[in-house]
Design a protein around this motif. Structure first.
Motif, PDB file in Angstrom:
ATOM      1  N   GLY A 128       0.776  -1.230   0.000  1.00  0.00           N
ATOM      2  CA  GLY A 128       0.000   0.000   0.000  1.00  0.00           C
ATOM      3  C   GLY A 128       0.805   1.275   0.000  1.00  0.00           C
ATOM      4  N   ALA A 129       2.134   1.193  -0.148  1.00  0.00           N
ATOM      5  CA  ALA A 129       2.986   2.386  -0.114  1.00  0.00           C
ATOM      6  C   ALA A 129       2.803   3.231  -1.372  1.00  0.00           C
ATOM      7  CB  ALA A 129       4.443   1.986   0.037  1.00  0.00           C
ATOM      8  N   ASN A 130       3.141   4.497  -1.234  1.00  0.00           N
ATOM      9  CA  ASN A 130       3.060   5.449  -2.349  1.00  0.00           C
ATOM     10  C   ASN A 130       4.476   5.755  -2.832  1.00  0.00           C
ATOM     11  OD1 ASN A 130       2.521   7.520  -4.143  1.00  0.00           O
ATOM     12  ND2 ASN A 130       1.165   8.630  -2.768  1.00  0.00           N
ATOM     13  N   ILE A 131       4.757   5.479  -4.110  1.00  0.00           N
ATOM     14  CA  ILE A 131       6.099   5.727  -4.644  1.00  0.00           C
ATOM     15  C   ILE A 131       6.215   7.101  -5.281  1.00  0.00           C
ATOM     16  CG2 ILE A 131       6.648   3.285  -4.954  1.00  0.00           C
ATOM     17  CD1 ILE A 131       5.986   3.584  -7.915  1.00  0.00           C
ATOM     18  N   SER A 132       5.145   7.890  -5.206  1.00  0.00           N
ATOM     19  CA  SER A 132       5.211   9.278  -5.669  1.00  0.00           C
ATOM     20  C   SER A 132       5.846  10.101  -4.561  1.00  0.00           C
ATOM     21  CB  SER A 132       3.815   9.805  -6.006  1.00  0.00           C
ATOM     22  OG  SER A 132       3.864  11.185  -6.301  1.00  0.00           O
ATOM     23  N   ARG A 133       7.127  10.395  -4.707  1.00  0.00           N
ATOM     24  CA  ARG A 133       7.877  11.107  -3.681  1.00  0.00           C
ATOM     25  C   ARG A 133       8.010  12.588  -3.987  1.00  0.00           C
ATOM     26  NH1 ARG A 133      10.311   6.108  -4.824  1.00  0.00           N
ATOM     27  NH2 ARG A 133      10.193   4.667  -3.061  1.00  0.00           N
ATOM     28  N   GLY A 134       7.479  13.002  -5.135  1.00  0.00           N
ATOM     29  CA  GLY A 134       7.618  14.390  -5.539  1.00  0.00           C
ATOM     30  C   GLY A 134       6.401  15.246  -5.263  1.00  0.00           C
ATOM     31  N   GLY A 135       5.381  14.667  -4.623  1.00  0.00           N
ATOM     32  CA  GLY A 135       4.188  15.438  -4.305  1.00  0.00           C
ATOM     33  C   GLY A 135       3.259  15.594  -5.496  1.00  0.00           C
ATOM     34  N   SER A 136       2.413  16.617  -5.435  1.00  0.00           N
ATOM     35  CA  SER A 136       1.360  16.806  -6.439  1.00  0.00           C
ATOM     36  C   SER A 136       1.904  17.071  -7.831  1.00  0.00           C
ATOM     37  CB  SER A 136       0.438  17.949  -6.015  1.00  0.00           C
ATOM     38  OG  SER A 136       1.171  19.164  -5.895  1.00  0.00           O
ATOM     39  N   VAL A 137       3.134  17.553  -7.941  1.00  0.00           N
ATOM     40  CA  VAL A 137       3.689  17.834  -9.267  1.00  0.00           C
ATOM     41  C   VAL A 137       3.958  16.556 -10.050  1.00  0.00           C
ATOM     42  CG1 VAL A 137       4.715  20.029  -8.563  1.00  0.00           C
ATOM     43  CG2 VAL A 137       6.048  17.916  -8.364  1.00  0.00           C
ATOM     44  N   ASP A 138       3.973  15.421  -9.352  1.00  0.00           N
ATOM     45  CA  ASP A 138       4.229  14.152 -10.050  1.00  0.00           C
ATOM     46  C   ASP A 138       3.103  13.781 -11.003  1.00  0.00           C
ATOM     47  OD1 ASP A 138       6.712  13.627  -9.030  1.00  0.00           O
ATOM     48  OD2 ASP A 138       6.017  12.291  -7.438  1.00  0.00           O
ATOM     49  N   GLY A 139       1.870  14.178 -10.683  1.00  0.00           N
ATOM     50  CA  GLY A 139       0.746  13.839 -11.542  1.00  0.00           C
ATOM     51  C   GLY A 139      -0.478  13.452 -10.749  1.00  0.00           C
ATOM     52  N   GLU A 140      -1.463  12.899 -11.443  1.00  0.00           N
ATOM     53  CA  GLU A 140      -2.713  12.498 -10.801  1.00  0.00           C
ATOM     54  C   GLU A 140      -2.521  11.179 -10.062  1.00  0.00           C
ATOM     55  OE1 GLU A 140      -6.441  13.542 -13.211  1.00  0.00           O
ATOM     56  OE2 GLU A 140      -4.962  13.048 -14.756  1.00  0.00           O
ATOM     57  N   PRO A 141      -2.934  11.108  -8.787  1.00  0.00           N
ATOM     58  CA  PRO A 141      -2.717   9.889  -8.011  1.00  0.00           C
ATOM     59  C   PRO A 141      -3.442   8.690  -8.616  1.00  0.00           C
ATOM     60  CG  PRO A 141      -4.189  11.388  -6.839  1.00  0.00           C
ATOM     61  CD  PRO A 141      -3.630  12.151  -8.002  1.00  0.00           C
ATOM     62  N   ALA A 142      -2.799   7.539  -8.509  1.00  0.00           N
ATOM     63  CA  ALA A 142      -3.381   6.304  -9.030  1.00  0.00           C
ATOM     64  C   ALA A 142      -3.050   5.153  -8.087  1.00  0.00           C
ATOM     65  CB  ALA A 142      -2.849   5.996 -10.429  1.00  0.00           C
ATOM     66  N   ARG A 143      -4.047   4.325  -7.845  1.00  0.00           N
ATOM     67  CA  ARG A 143      -3.857   3.106  -7.073  1.00  0.00           C
ATOM     68  C   ARG A 143      -3.854   1.919  -8.030  1.00  0.00           C
ATOM     69  NH1 ARG A 143      -8.234  -0.098  -3.344  1.00  0.00           N
ATOM     70  NH2 ARG A 143      -6.779  -1.551  -2.339  1.00  0.00           N
TER      71      ARG A 143
END
Length: 310
Positions: free
Chosen positions: A121-136
């Motif tokens: 369940g970890a999130n690999i988006s470490r750059g915050g909102s600038v990375d893009g739209e969140p996806a599971r």
């Protein structure tokens, strides 16, 4: 010597025969098979198109420039293999899988080994909102009989919203949008990243020249990279392609296969948002990976991270 006794001119076929004879004593059987076929096909190619000396020199210079532009973070020769479709031919031949099993796609020139091992369940988006739209992205890893494979590993990576991998973008955090996940006892995996976007492959080098000569674009459809592996199962290098991308069936590197096209669902229902603890809409992909019996193998190629001062 009289004119009638002049020696016959050497033919290109004679040269081919001499070269094949020269490599005929190659000790390694596989090397002998590969080199013999390479020489035979290359010579036949030169005869078929009547390759000119200046064209051969231009080809040699093209390859030299591929080497010149390559560095730790960029491998132009792999990119060349990709855009010529050679990578996909080799990968498909090497992983002849039954219907319903996970198929291969290109590794690409941006894989970076050593991604952090992340919890369920970890999130690999470490750059915050600038990375893009969140996806599971979640699902299970199964064998051919539909039984779960516990302890399978998914090594995953992708670009941010700008279409850049972190190893060629010093502004992104180290190993951004990269991670390794292992399945639980039920074969399940669960991770958060960002929804993939289409992006251009580098065209500022020799490969870009080739694309322009052949009137081709340099776009890759939105995709998510995965290396799926498990004990006693064949390691599969692949990508999942978003079904809503305009470049889906004109991929610059020919990586798309029908079984790898997936659908991301937009989640906006407050109840479903609450179930995963999200305060904002996100995209969801539910996808199972089916592996075939075989040998687990590592991936020998890896890039490095480009320095900020380059």
């Amino acid at each position: 010597m009289a004119d009638t006794e002049r020696a016959a001119s050497t033919t290109s076929e004679q040269i081919t025969a001499e070269v094949l004879a020269a490599v005929g004593n190659t000790g390694d059987e596989r090397a002998r098979v590969v080199l013999t076929a390479l020489i035979r096909h290359a010579h036949d190619f030169a005869r078929e198109v009547r390759l000119q000396p200046d064209e051969l020199l231009a080809a040699a210079d093209f390859l030299r420039r591929c080497g010149d532009i390559s560095d730790e973070a960029r491998h132009e020769f792999i990119l060349l293999s990709d855009v010529l479709g050679i990578t996909m031919v080799v990968d498909t031949l090497a992983a002849d899988v039954p219907d319903g099993a996970l198929e291969t796609s290109v590794l690409g020139p941006f894989y970076r080994a050593g991604s952090p091992l992340e919890p369920h369940g970890a999130n690999i988006s470490r750059g915050g909102s600038v990375d893009g739209e969140p996806a599971r992205i979640h699902g299970r890893v199964l064998d051919l009989h539909g039984e779960p494979i516990a302890g399978a590993e998914l090594d995953v990576w992708g670009t941010n919203a700008n279409g850049l991998y972190e190893n060629v973008d010093p502004l992104q955090p180290d190993y951004n949008l990269r991670g390794r996940f292992r399945t639980d006892e039920s074969g399940a995996y669960d991770l958060w990243t960002v929804k993939p976007v289409s992006y251009p492959i580098p065209d500022d080098g020799p490969v870009g020249e080739l694309l322009r000569v052949t009137n081709r674009h340099n776009m890759r459809p939105a995709h998510f990279h995965v290396i799926a592996s498990a004990e006693n199962h064949r390691t599969i290098v692949t990508e999942l392609y978003s079904d809503d991308d305009e470049y889906l069936w004109s991929d610059a590197v020919f990586g798309v296969k029908s079984s790898l096209v997936v659908h991301y669902e937009r989640i906006e229902d407050p109840r479903r948002l609450a179930e995963v603890g999200s305060a904002e809409p996100y995209w969801e992909l539910r996808h199972d990976f089916v592996l075939t019996p075989g040998e687990r193998a590592g991936v020998s190629f890896t890039t490095g991270r480009e320095s900020a001062g380059r």
